[in-house]
Design an enzyme around this catalytic site. Sequence first.
Site, PDB file in Angstrom:
ATOM      1  N   THR A  13      -3.182   4.161   1.409  1.00  0.00           N
ATOM      2  CA  THR A  13      -2.521   3.988   2.699  1.00  0.00           C
ATOM      3  C   THR A  13      -3.455   4.318   3.855  1.00  0.00           C
ATOM      4  OG1 THR A  13      -0.735   4.876   4.064  1.00  0.00           O
ATOM      5  CG2 THR A  13      -1.647   6.365   2.436  1.00  0.00           C
ATOM      6  N   ASP A  14      -3.139   3.778   5.028  1.00  0.00           N
ATOM      7  CA  ASP A  14      -3.915   4.133   6.229  1.00  0.00           C
ATOM      8  C   ASP A  14      -3.634   5.568   6.686  1.00  0.00           C
ATOM      9  OD1 ASP A  14      -1.326   3.759   7.207  1.00  0.00           O
ATOM     10  OD2 ASP A  14      -1.885   2.329   8.771  1.00  0.00           O
ATOM     11  N   GLU A  15      -2.542   6.166   6.177  1.00  0.00           N
ATOM     12  CA  GLU A  15      -2.156   7.502   6.658  1.00  0.00           C
ATOM     13  C   GLU A  15      -3.188   8.562   6.291  1.00  0.00           C
ATOM     14  OE1 GLU A  15       1.870   8.657   6.200  1.00  0.00           O
ATOM     15  OE2 GLU A  15       2.627   6.645   6.554  1.00  0.00           O
ATOM     16  N   TYR A  17       2.713  13.741   2.015  1.00  0.00           N
ATOM     17  CA  TYR A  17       2.512  12.402   1.417  1.00  0.00           C
ATOM     18  C   TYR A  17       1.063  11.959   1.591  1.00  0.00           C
ATOM     19  CZ  TYR A  17       2.258   7.287   1.319  1.00  0.00           C
ATOM     20  OH  TYR A  17       1.863   5.984   1.088  1.00  0.00           O
ATOM     21  N   LYS A  66      -1.955  11.276  -1.166  1.00  0.00           N
ATOM     22  CA  LYS A  66      -2.652   9.989  -1.334  1.00  0.00           C
ATOM     23  C   LYS A  66      -4.157  10.177  -1.121  1.00  0.00           C
ATOM     24  CE  LYS A  66      -1.155   6.365  -1.924  1.00  0.00           C
ATOM     25  NZ  LYS A  66      -0.791   5.611  -3.172  1.00  0.00           N
TER      26      LYS A  66
HETATM   27  P1  NAD Z   1       8.027   2.317  -3.482  1.00  0.00           P
HETATM   28  O1  NAD Z   1       8.468   3.723  -3.255  1.00  0.00           O
HETATM   29  O2  NAD Z   1       8.877   1.201  -3.032  1.00  0.00           O
HETATM   30  O3  NAD Z   1       7.750   2.091  -5.043  1.00  0.00           O
HETATM   31  C1  NAD Z   1       7.094   3.042  -5.836  1.00  0.00           C
HETATM   32  C2  NAD Z   1       7.293   2.649  -7.303  1.00  0.00           C
HETATM   33  O4  NAD Z   1       6.589   3.614  -8.108  1.00  0.00           O
HETATM   34  C3  NAD Z   1       8.751   2.684  -7.743  1.00  0.00           C
HETATM   35  O5  NAD Z   1       9.052   1.530  -8.484  1.00  0.00           O
HETATM   36  C4  NAD Z   1       8.845   3.934  -8.615  1.00  0.00           C
HETATM   37  O6  NAD Z   1       9.813   3.846  -9.631  1.00  0.00           O
HETATM   38  C5  NAD Z   1       7.442   3.999  -9.195  1.00  0.00           C
HETATM   39  N1  NAD Z   1       7.064   5.361  -9.587  1.00  0.00           N
HETATM   40  C6  NAD Z   1       7.197   6.506  -8.873  1.00  0.00           C
HETATM   41  N2  NAD Z   1       6.782   7.563  -9.595  1.00  0.00           N
HETATM   42  C7  NAD Z   1       6.341   7.077 -10.785  1.00  0.00           C
HETATM   43  C8  NAD Z   1       5.781   7.668 -11.947  1.00  0.00           C
HETATM   44  N3  NAD Z   1       5.576   8.989 -12.022  1.00  0.00           N
HETATM   45  N4  NAD Z   1       5.439   6.870 -12.980  1.00  0.00           N
HETATM   46  C9  NAD Z   1       5.638   5.532 -12.921  1.00  0.00           C
HETATM   47  N5  NAD Z   1       6.187   4.918 -11.856  1.00  0.00           N
HETATM   48  C10 NAD Z   1       6.522   5.681 -10.801  1.00  0.00           C
HETATM   49  O7  NAD Z   1       6.563   2.244  -2.844  1.00  0.00           O
HETATM   50  P2  NAD Z   1       5.869   1.055  -2.022  1.00  0.00           P
HETATM   51  O8  NAD Z   1       6.270   1.146  -0.621  1.00  0.00           O
HETATM   52  O9  NAD Z   1       6.028  -0.206  -2.774  1.00  0.00           O
HETATM   53  O10 NAD Z   1       4.349   1.541  -2.123  1.00  0.00           O
HETATM   54  C11 NAD Z   1       3.571   1.206  -3.260  1.00  0.00           C
HETATM   55  C12 NAD Z   1       2.186   1.805  -3.090  1.00  0.00           C
HETATM   56  O11 NAD Z   1       1.575   1.310  -1.904  1.00  0.00           O
HETATM   57  C13 NAD Z   1       2.185   3.321  -2.963  1.00  0.00           C
HETATM   58  O12 NAD Z   1       1.070   3.810  -3.659  1.00  0.00           O
HETATM   59  C14 NAD Z   1       2.044   3.571  -1.469  1.00  0.00           C
HETATM   60  O13 NAD Z   1       1.394   4.792  -1.231  1.00  0.00           O
HETATM   61  C15 NAD Z   1       1.191   2.390  -1.060  1.00  0.00           C
HETATM   62  N6  NAD Z   1       1.369   1.916   0.322  1.00  0.00           N
HETATM   63  C16 NAD Z   1       2.627   1.628   0.810  1.00  0.00           C
HETATM   64  C17 NAD Z   1       2.761   1.106   2.105  1.00  0.00           C
HETATM   65  C18 NAD Z   1       4.114   0.748   2.675  1.00  0.00           C
HETATM   66  O14 NAD Z   1       4.197   0.426   3.857  1.00  0.00           O
HETATM   67  N7  NAD Z   1       5.187   0.760   1.907  1.00  0.00           N
HETATM   68  C19 NAD Z   1       1.622   0.905   2.887  1.00  0.00           C
HETATM   69  C20 NAD Z   1       0.367   1.231   2.359  1.00  0.00           C
HETATM   70  C21 NAD Z   1       0.247   1.715   1.072  1.00  0.00           C
HETATM   71  O1  DAU Z   2       1.173   3.399   7.122  1.00  0.00           O
HETATM   72  C1  DAU Z   2       1.483   3.119   5.789  1.00  0.00           C
HETATM   73  C2  DAU Z   2       2.695   3.940   5.375  1.00  0.00           C
HETATM   74  O2  DAU Z   2       3.822   3.349   6.018  1.00  0.00           O
HETATM   75  C3  DAU Z   2       2.903   3.968   3.872  1.00  0.00           C
HETATM   76  O3  DAU Z   2       1.820   4.618   3.267  1.00  0.00           O
HETATM   77  C4  DAU Z   2       4.208   4.698   3.523  1.00  0.00           C
HETATM   78  O4  DAU Z   2       4.439   4.640   2.122  1.00  0.00           O
HETATM   79  C5  DAU Z   2       5.345   4.014   4.255  1.00  0.00           C
HETATM   80  O5  DAU Z   2       6.544   4.700   4.011  1.00  0.00           O
HETATM   81  C6  DAU Z   2       5.073   3.947   5.754  1.00  0.00           C
HETATM   82  O6  DAU Z   2       5.130   5.264   6.359  1.00  0.00           O
HETATM   83  P1  DAU Z   2       5.866   5.521   7.755  1.00  0.00           P
HETATM   84  O7  DAU Z   2       6.230   6.948   7.816  1.00  0.00           O
HETATM   85  O8  DAU Z   2       5.084   4.960   8.882  1.00  0.00           O
HETATM   86  O9  DAU Z   2       7.168   4.567   7.538  1.00  0.00           O
HETATM   87  P2  DAU Z   2       8.720   4.785   7.880  1.00  0.00           P
HETATM   88  O10 DAU Z   2       9.401   3.478   7.638  1.00  0.00           O
HETATM   89  O11 DAU Z   2       9.273   5.989   7.214  1.00  0.00           O
HETATM   90  O12 DAU Z   2       8.689   5.072   9.439  1.00  0.00           O
HETATM   91  C7  DAU Z   2       8.131   4.146  10.375  1.00  0.00           C
HETATM   92  C8  DAU Z   2       8.200   4.791  11.745  1.00  0.00           C
HETATM   93  O13 DAU Z   2       9.578   4.872  12.149  1.00  0.00           O
HETATM   94  C9  DAU Z   2       7.682   6.206  11.792  1.00  0.00           C
HETATM   95  O14 DAU Z   2       7.019   6.427  13.039  1.00  0.00           O
HETATM   96  C10 DAU Z   2       8.939   7.069  11.716  1.00  0.00           C
HETATM   97  C11 DAU Z   2       9.979   6.213  12.405  1.00  0.00           C
HETATM   98  N1  DAU Z   2      11.359   6.364  11.892  1.00  0.00           N
HETATM   99  C12 DAU Z   2      11.567   6.204  10.544  1.00  0.00           C
HETATM  100  C13 DAU Z   2      12.836   6.325  10.006  1.00  0.00           C
HETATM  101  C14 DAU Z   2      13.074   6.172   8.533  1.00  0.00           C
HETATM  102  C15 DAU Z   2      12.406   6.608  12.757  1.00  0.00           C
HETATM  103  O15 DAU Z   2      12.213   6.731  13.983  1.00  0.00           O
HETATM  104  N2  DAU Z   2      13.671   6.741  12.235  1.00  0.00           N
HETATM  105  C16 DAU Z   2      13.930   6.628  10.894  1.00  0.00           C
HETATM  106  O16 DAU Z   2      15.114   6.768  10.478  1.00  0.00           O
END
Ligand code: NAD
Ligand code: DAU
Length: 375
Positions: free
Chosen positions: A132-134, A181, A185
């Site tokens: 992730t970019d975080e 988180y 990562k």
């Molecule tokens: P998600 O939470 O939707 O899915 C995570 C999946 O991992 C689920 O299917 C869960 O069952 C599985 N999982 C969790 N723990 C596990 C374990 N111990 N063993 C096997 N499976 C397990 O997540 P996402 O949003 O699809 O993100 C996927 C990946 O991409 C993550 O590594 C996250 O850090 C990264 N990522 C997400 C975003 C985003 O915006 N969602 C952005 C950048 C990177």
């Molecule tokens: O940047 C990549 C990341 O983006 C991924 O690595 C994470 O897995 C993914 O969850 C996401 O993280 P964020 O914390 O940015 O996403 P989230 O959807 O939780 O929140 C987006 C923004 O909105 C953040 O600034 C918090 C705000 N927010 C979120 C929720 C859930 C609110 O203001 N209210 C809310 O109820």
Amino acid sequence: MKNIIVTGGAGFIGSHVVRLFVTKYPEYHIINVDKLTYAGNLANLRDVENLPNYTFVKADICDYDCMCQLLRKHEVDGIIHLAAESHVDRSIKDPFTFARTNVMGTLTLLQAAKEYWQAQGWEGKRFYHISTDEVYGALEMTHPEGVDPPFTTKASSAVHHEAYGLKFFTEDLKYQPHSPYSASKASSDHFVRAFHDTYGMPTIVTNCSNNYGPYQFPEKLIPLFINNIKLRKPLPVYGKGENVRDWLYVEDHARAIDLIFHRGNVADTYNIGGFNEWKNIDIIKVLVRTVDRLLGRKEDEDLDLITYVTDRAGHDLRYAIDSSKLQRELGWEPSLQFEEGIEKTVQWYLDNQAWMDNVTSGDYQKYYDDMYLNR
Ligand code: NAD
Ligand code: DAU
């Protein structure tokens, strides 16, 4: 590459990666390894689950023996590792689960892959870690009022970045994670690179910005708010809603993963982002307008659902990815403009109310039993 494990394939991004790979590469065997936590939903893959080149295995990446066995049994050549705990708010409440899955789980998988691959030689093997970019921390907002985001194209980003000294996340930045988180990562990224540097494992790491699109668990901003607007429930905006995120349509991320898995340089890092920076409050207004329009409600009728609530602890102010390296070296760029992507996304959630009802009621967790155990 013939046999590829995708971890976390039942989650949001993982399901798009699995769908892309099983349909685009019929000659590959894709093994989806997922523990099916609250975020894993097999209904995300209903349209491809019967394809002959797809196998689902319910397993925990922290289970070393099981990972070793799976690698051997399926003669695995490549791993695309997405399984993780992914929600920042949950990490603030329960950091241990994040350390367990994201750090220990990644290390377990690396060690299992090393044991299996090292004996055969690294040729043709690949461990691709999705991050992730975080991990880079938070960027400042140095622009004057009135030139606020959205900056939705590479060109508009460049103009504002140059004029006001705005910074991007680039691949050479040092890691400065803030939330449990992002710390977990970051730690997993370090382990992946350590396995390359120490043992010679062919690894790749990519760091992506916020994804949006179909099948995202409705604890994340976009699906949560779409559903709340539809149901006319309050929209909990953290702080002043001024935090900035860089949004990318999930299928564009999956396309980038495909490209990098096949053509990326071993030991390299690529940032993936949309050049699409938005303040939360502006995204939320777009969501209200889009949902109201698609439901035939009066324009802006539901803006009063916006409710400012206590800010997230340690809330990162701004993320913005510079994905020029990926564009320059491998020719990837986002295919969708945000307006198009958000329209498609809102329409998908409105059209798939049964999916949303299933997820929000918890019923989706029975799907595994029906699909795999009670057959
Ligand atoms: P998600 O939470 O939707 O899915 C995570 C999946 O991992 C689920 O299917 C869960 O069952 C599985 N999982 C969790 N723990 C596990 C374990 N111990 N063993 C096997 N499976 C397990 O997540 P996402 O949003 O699809 O993100 C996927 C990946 O991409 C993550 O590594 C996250 O850090 C990264 N990522 C997400 C975003 C985003 O915006 N969602 C952005 C950048 C990177
Ligand atoms: O940047 C990549 C990341 O983006 C991924 O690595 C994470 O897995 C993914 O969850 C996401 O993280 P964020 O914390 O940015 O996403 P989230 O959807 O939780 O929140 C987006 C923004 O909105 C953040 O600034 C918090 C705000 N927010 C979120 C929720 C859930 C609110 O203001 N209210 C809310 O109820």
